[in-house]
Design an enzyme around this catalytic site. Structure first.
Site, PDB file in Angstrom:
ATOM      1  N   CYS A 182       0.822  -1.206   0.000  1.00  0.00           N
ATOM      2  CA  CYS A 182       0.000   0.000   0.000  1.00  0.00           C
ATOM      3  C   CYS A 182       0.860   1.262   0.000  1.00  0.00           C
ATOM      4  O   CYS A 182       1.732   1.431  -0.850  1.00  0.00           O
ATOM      5  CB  CYS A 182      -0.974  -0.055   1.168  1.00  0.00           C
ATOM      6  SG  CYS A 182      -2.402   1.038   1.037  1.00  0.00           S
ATOM      7  N   HIS A 183       0.658   2.151   0.964  1.00  0.00           N
ATOM      8  CA  HIS A 183       1.378   3.420   1.018  1.00  0.00           C
ATOM      9  C   HIS A 183       2.824   3.284   1.490  1.00  0.00           C
ATOM     10  O   HIS A 183       3.569   4.262   1.493  1.00  0.00           O
ATOM     11  CB  HIS A 183       0.635   4.419   1.914  1.00  0.00           C
ATOM     12  CG  HIS A 183      -0.574   5.009   1.263  1.00  0.00           C
ATOM     13  ND1 HIS A 183      -1.756   4.318   1.120  1.00  0.00           N
ATOM     14  CD2 HIS A 183      -0.775   6.225   0.692  1.00  0.00           C
ATOM     15  CE1 HIS A 183      -2.643   5.087   0.505  1.00  0.00           C
ATOM     16  NE2 HIS A 183      -2.080   6.248   0.235  1.00  0.00           N
TER      17      HIS A 183
END
Length: 197
Positions: free
Chosen positions: A119-120
């Site tokens: 993800c991030h």
């Protein structure tokens, strides 16, 4: 199986599932996982957040759990670890501003040790300059970040050398599976025992 010693770097409002699930799953198969956060000690907690889609143009954030750290960042020696886990959520946007986080990521990359990012967490990889020339996944809104760091965005779970990356917690099964492969984890199951046995 010989268990590996793994480092997980977390922070406040990291994604709940992306912290809790790999932390528990990797221990369940015999690995040791030290969860650390800059400026916090073992026994301190980070607050997590749950990111979910509910029909809006982007995800909604809800308060998750308190996740207790089991090691202190200031006390660790990254050379003693066999692999690195970087969860996503909001934490990576500030974790990438800590020199010790960037230096840790660069150590694992320089030594070709397994890195799992989801993800991030790609924001940390980009800040550490370890994406250039590689295929890397991330939350879909970070495609431009991957490309801006010189990488090729992949819409799914991918392994490029020592780097295993995924889009979000929906990729957990494949992401953790590929990370276990890169770690060289061989899981052997005995015969199931039933209540009648």
């Amino acid at each position: 199986m010989d268990g590996k010693k793994l480092l997980m770097i977390v922070g406040d409002f990291g994604e709940d599932y992306e912290i809790m699930v790999p932390f528990q799953a990797l221990q369940a198969v015999g690995h040791e996982v030290d969860a650390v956060c800059p400026e916090k000690d073992a026994g301190d907690a980070v607050k997590t957040a749950v990111h979910d889609f509910r029909g809006d143009q982007t995800y909604m954030e809800s308060r998750g759990h308190n996740f207790t750290l089991n090691a202190s960042f200031d006390d660790i020696d990254v050379t003693e670890y066999d692999g690195l886990v970087l969860p996503g959520g909001r934490a990576p946007e500030y974790l990438r501003t800590h020199d010790e986080v960037i230096e840790a990521v660069q150590h694992f990359d320089d030594e070709d040790k397994p890195i799992a990012a989801i993800c991030h967490a790609t924001q940390i990889l980009a800040a550490a300059d370890v994406i250039e020339g590689r295929t890397c996944s991330a939350y879909s809104a970070l495609e431009a970040d991957v490309e801006g760091a010189g990488g090729e965005y992949y819409d799914g779970v991918t392994t490029d050398g020592n780097l295993v990356s995924g889009r979000d917690w929906g990729d957990h099964v494949e992401w953790i599976s590929q990370f276990l492969d890169v770690l060289g984890t061989d899981i052997e199951h005995g015969q199931p025992v039933t209540a009648d046995d």
